[in-house]
Design an enzyme around this catalytic site. Structure first.
Site, PDB file in Angstrom:
ATOM      1  N   ASN A 133      -3.171   9.281   4.764  1.00 33.34           N
ATOM      2  CA  ASN A 133      -2.058   8.413   5.134  1.00 33.34           C
ATOM      3  C   ASN A 133      -2.134   7.948   6.577  1.00 33.34           C
ATOM      4  O   ASN A 133      -1.310   7.159   7.009  1.00 33.34           O
ATOM      5  CB  ASN A 133      -0.716   9.150   4.938  1.00 33.34           C
TER       6      ASN A 133
ATOM      7  N   HIS B 262      -6.116  -5.830  -2.399  1.00 33.66           N
ATOM      8  CA  HIS B 262      -6.947  -5.961  -1.197  1.00 33.66           C
ATOM      9  C   HIS B 262      -7.180  -7.429  -0.814  1.00 33.66           C
ATOM     10  O   HIS B 262      -8.002  -7.715   0.041  1.00 33.66           O
ATOM     11  CB  HIS B 262      -8.273  -5.225  -1.389  1.00 33.66           C
TER      12      HIS B 262
ATOM     13  N   HIS C  16       0.588   4.443  -2.585  1.00 29.72           N
ATOM     14  CA  HIS C  16       0.422   5.830  -2.133  1.00 29.72           C
ATOM     15  C   HIS C  16       1.598   6.703  -2.555  1.00 29.72           C
ATOM     16  O   HIS C  16       1.442   7.882  -2.828  1.00 29.72           O
ATOM     17  CB  HIS C  16       0.221   5.876  -0.613  1.00 29.72           C
TER      18      HIS C  16
ATOM     19  N   ARG D  64       0.825  -1.210   0.000  1.00 32.91           N
ATOM     20  CA  ARG D  64       0.000   0.000   0.000  1.00 32.91           C
ATOM     21  C   ARG D  64       0.859   1.260   0.000  1.00 32.91           C
ATOM     22  O   ARG D  64       0.531   2.259  -0.645  1.00 32.91           O
ATOM     23  CB  ARG D  64      -0.923  -0.012   1.227  1.00 32.91           C
TER      24      ARG D  64
HETATM   25  C1  HEM Z   1      -8.893   1.365  -6.186  1.00 29.81           C
HETATM   26  C2  HEM Z   1      -8.804   2.297  -5.274  1.00 29.81           C
HETATM   27  C3  HEM Z   1      -8.393   2.019  -3.859  1.00 29.81           C
HETATM   28  C4  HEM Z   1      -9.028   2.453  -2.754  1.00 29.81           C
HETATM   29  C5  HEM Z   1     -10.273   3.329  -2.715  1.00 29.81           C
HETATM   30  C6  HEM Z   1      -8.327   1.930  -1.617  1.00 29.81           C
HETATM   31  C7  HEM Z   1      -8.670   2.173  -0.310  1.00 29.81           C
HETATM   32  C8  HEM Z   1      -8.138   1.525   0.772  1.00 29.81           C
HETATM   33  C9  HEM Z   1      -8.566   1.695   2.136  1.00 29.81           C
HETATM   34  C10 HEM Z   1      -9.645   2.657   2.600  1.00 29.81           C
HETATM   35  C11 HEM Z   1      -7.862   0.833   2.901  1.00 29.81           C
HETATM   36  C12 HEM Z   1      -7.996   0.604   4.407  1.00 29.81           C
HETATM   37  C13 HEM Z   1      -7.009   1.419   5.152  1.00 29.81           C
HETATM   38  C14 HEM Z   1      -7.205   1.244   6.631  1.00 29.81           C
HETATM   39  O1  HEM Z   1      -8.296   1.453   7.132  1.00 29.81           O
HETATM   40  O2  HEM Z   1      -6.208   0.909   7.305  1.00 29.81           O
HETATM   41  C15 HEM Z   1      -6.960   0.133   2.027  1.00 29.81           C
HETATM   42  C16 HEM Z   1      -6.060  -0.820   2.428  1.00 29.81           C
HETATM   43  C17 HEM Z   1      -5.151  -1.403   1.598  1.00 29.81           C
HETATM   44  N1  HEM Z   1      -4.949  -1.122   0.271  1.00 29.81           N
HETATM   45 FE1  HEM Z   1      -6.135  -0.022  -0.902  1.00 29.81          FE
HETATM   46  N2  HEM Z   1      -7.288   1.181  -2.056  1.00 29.81           N
HETATM   47  C18 HEM Z   1      -7.277   1.208  -3.414  1.00 29.81           C
HETATM   48  C19 HEM Z   1      -6.346   0.612  -4.240  1.00 29.81           C
HETATM   49  C20 HEM Z   1      -5.251  -0.071  -3.794  1.00 29.81           C
HETATM   50  C21 HEM Z   1      -4.135  -0.478  -4.620  1.00 29.81           C
HETATM   51  C22 HEM Z   1      -3.971  -0.131  -6.086  1.00 29.81           C
HETATM   52  C23 HEM Z   1      -3.284  -1.164  -3.819  1.00 29.81           C
HETATM   53  C24 HEM Z   1      -1.973  -1.794  -4.161  1.00 29.81           C
HETATM   54  C25 HEM Z   1      -1.768  -2.485  -5.246  1.00 29.81           C
HETATM   55  C26 HEM Z   1      -3.889  -1.210  -2.499  1.00 29.81           C
HETATM   56  C27 HEM Z   1      -3.379  -1.888  -1.431  1.00 29.81           C
HETATM   57  C28 HEM Z   1      -3.934  -1.897  -0.178  1.00 29.81           C
HETATM   58  C29 HEM Z   1      -3.478  -2.765   0.889  1.00 29.81           C
HETATM   59  C30 HEM Z   1      -2.392  -3.818   0.770  1.00 29.81           C
HETATM   60  C31 HEM Z   1      -4.225  -2.440   2.009  1.00 29.81           C
HETATM   61  C32 HEM Z   1      -4.097  -3.039   3.412  1.00 29.81           C
HETATM   62  C33 HEM Z   1      -3.177  -2.179   4.227  1.00 29.81           C
HETATM   63  C34 HEM Z   1      -2.822  -2.753   5.595  1.00 29.81           C
HETATM   64  O3  HEM Z   1      -3.333  -3.803   6.000  1.00 29.81           O
HETATM   65  O4  HEM Z   1      -1.975  -2.126   6.269  1.00 29.81           O
HETATM   66  N3  HEM Z   1      -5.058  -0.509  -2.522  1.00 29.81           N
HETATM   67  N4  HEM Z   1      -7.146   0.582   0.736  1.00 29.81           N
HETATM   68  C1  LIG Z   2       2.404   6.226   9.541  1.00 29.45           C
HETATM   69  C2  LIG Z   2       2.210   7.688   9.679  1.00 29.45           C
HETATM   70  O1  LIG Z   2       3.149   8.438   9.646  1.00 29.45           O
HETATM   71  N1  LIG Z   2       0.969   8.098   9.818  1.00 29.45           N
HETATM   72  C3  LIG Z   2       0.619   9.484   9.998  1.00 29.45           C
HETATM   73  C4  LIG Z   2      -0.455   9.872   8.988  1.00 29.45           C
HETATM   74  O2  LIG Z   2      -1.049  11.118   9.244  1.00 29.45           O
HETATM   75  C5  LIG Z   2      -1.475  11.372  10.589  1.00 29.45           C
HETATM   76  C6  LIG Z   2      -1.983  12.802  10.650  1.00 29.45           C
HETATM   77  O3  LIG Z   2      -2.915  13.055   9.654  1.00 29.45           O
HETATM   78  C7  LIG Z   2      -0.338  11.136  11.596  1.00 29.45           C
HETATM   79  O4  LIG Z   2      -0.826  11.318  12.907  1.00 29.45           O
HETATM   80  C8  LIG Z   2       0.172   9.721  11.430  1.00 29.45           C
HETATM   81  O5  LIG Z   2       1.269   9.491  12.307  1.00 29.45           O
END
Ligand code: HEM
Ligand SMILES: CC(=O)N[C@H]1CO[C@H](CO)[C@@H](O)[C@@H]1O
Ligand SMILES: *[C@@H]1O[C@H](CO)[C@@H](O)[C@H](O)[C@H]1NC(C)=O
Ligand SMILES: *[C@@H]1O[C@H](CO)[C@@H](O)[C@H](O)[C@H]1NC(C)=O
Length: 325
Positions: A92, A192, A65, A61
């Protein structure tokens, strides 16, 4: 004659590229100056994964980003004393610290072997490729030669990253802007298949969808029940759930079967199955692991080209979390 012509055209092409300042990425970019770089990064990533699986989703992710804001230039890694860097933006907030830590560890190992040669942006690109391969996903060649950017601003994030409530049209617009097709977008969303989402990112779909429906009718009712149990209304915002409940720690095509079964976590996931342009792609990936794997690999290579800085632009950061000067 033929050979001479080829030499001339190659020279001419090189000339055009230098003139345009448009040096390209290449697979063997560090072949002379840091030949073991891929092995070193892979080793550091494997060690980190053995400590915690979160390394996998967090690093993948982080790469996404990084690339969508200012291009794949390591700008997301910058730590700012006054909290105004890219990573401080609201979007972020949920980037898991283990992704940053993976890059820092890999960079330390690389610097020990070839100091001042390999960019943080490239290390993140290699690490993102490695976490996928090491968790059961495809392995693919990674292009190198990115330089680290000199700009990382919190205010530059807004509008450049997709949100979980995005419609198909908004999603495809934001991917198109980054030279990524609908197929790339669907394949990359397959990321995801690993990792977590915090409850507040999809609570609206469970509790206050719209005036006529409390629960989003595009969500499988029994899955909605399950999610409500894991995420009661008003739950602590730190609570998170697996995005692919069936195989949360395997990089497979389970995400697409979830979508077909209306078990996509976000609106931005489920619309990929609902829209006629992407539905056939989702169906194809759901029934064929290999076709998802090859599309994902291809899309990651194209994601890695977004807005890259090459040649003399930017710098090779010594410490990934700060600019050299
Ligand atoms: C298509 C549009 C996308 C949206 C709207 C989106 C949105 C999100 C959101 C809201 C989360 C949850 C974050 C949280 O609550 O911690 C997430 C997690 C994640 N996203 Fe996406 N995402 C998108 C595309 C992608 C792409 C292109 C990748 C990488 C190829 C990706 C990889 C991930 C991964 C691996 C997580 C899990 C992160 C974790 O467990 O720390 N996403 N995404
Ligand atoms: C991992 C990281 O640095 N997260 C930061 C993302 O942004 C918030 C503020 O918007 C920080 O509090 C987090 O530490
Ligand atoms: C609520 O959403 C459903 C499904 O998308 C839709 O059919 C309905 O018209 C919406 N209701 C309102 C009031 O917007
Ligand atoms: C998209 O591709 C075009 C043509 O190769 C290039 O000029 C442009 O910079 C690319 N955009 C991004 C965001 O990488």
């Amino acid at each position: 004659m033929e050979i001479l012509w080829r030499r001339w055209s190659a020279l001419f092409l090189a000339f055009l590229m230098v003139r345009g300042g448009e040096a390209r990425l290449s697979q063997n970019f560090y072949g002379f100056r840091c030949p073991a770089v891929e092995l070193i990064v892979r080793q550091a990533v494997a060690t980190k994964i053995s400590q915690t699986f979160v390394t996998v989703p967090a690093t993948l992710r982080l790469f996404f980003h990084d690339c969508f804001v200012e291009g794949c230039d390591g700008s997301v890694l910058i730590q700012s004393a006054n909290g105004d860097a890219e990573k401080d933006a609201g979007d972020n907030l949920s980037l898991a610290g283990d992704g940053f830590d993976t890059v820092v560890k890999a960079k330390q190992a690389v610097e020990a072997a070839c100091p001042g040669v390999v960019s943080c942006a490239d290390i993140l690109a290699m690490a993102a490729r490695d976490v996928v391969a090491l968790s059961g996903g495809p392995s693919f060649p990674v292009e190198l030669g990115r330089r680290d950017g000199l700009v990382s601003r919190r205010w530059k994030v807004a509008g450049n990253l997709p949100g979980p409530e995005f419609s198909f049209n908004l999603l495809s617009w934001i991917f198109r802007k980054n030279n990524l097709s609908v197929t790339d977008m669907v394949a990359l969303s397959g990321g995801h298949t690993v990792g977590f989402s915090h409850c507040n990112r999809f609570a609206k779909r469970l509790y206050f969808f719209n005036a006529t429906h409390g629960v989003d009718p595009s969500l499988d009712p029994s899955y909605a029940q399950q999610l409500m149990q894991a995420c009661p209304a008003g739950v602590d915002p730190r609570v998170a759930v697996n995005m692919d409940p069936v195989s949360p720690t395997v990089f497979d095509n389970g995400y697409f079967r979830d979508l077909v079964n209306r078990r996509g976590m976000f609106t931005s996931d489920q619309v990929l199955f609902d829209h006629p342009l992407s539905k056939p792609i989702v169906n194809g990936f759901a029934v064929s692991g290999p076709s998802f794997s090859s599309a994902f690999a291809q899309a990651m290579i194209r994601l890695g080209r977004v807005g890259v800085k090459t040649g003399n632009v930017g710098e090779i950061r010594r410490d990934c979390t700060r600019f050299n000067s």
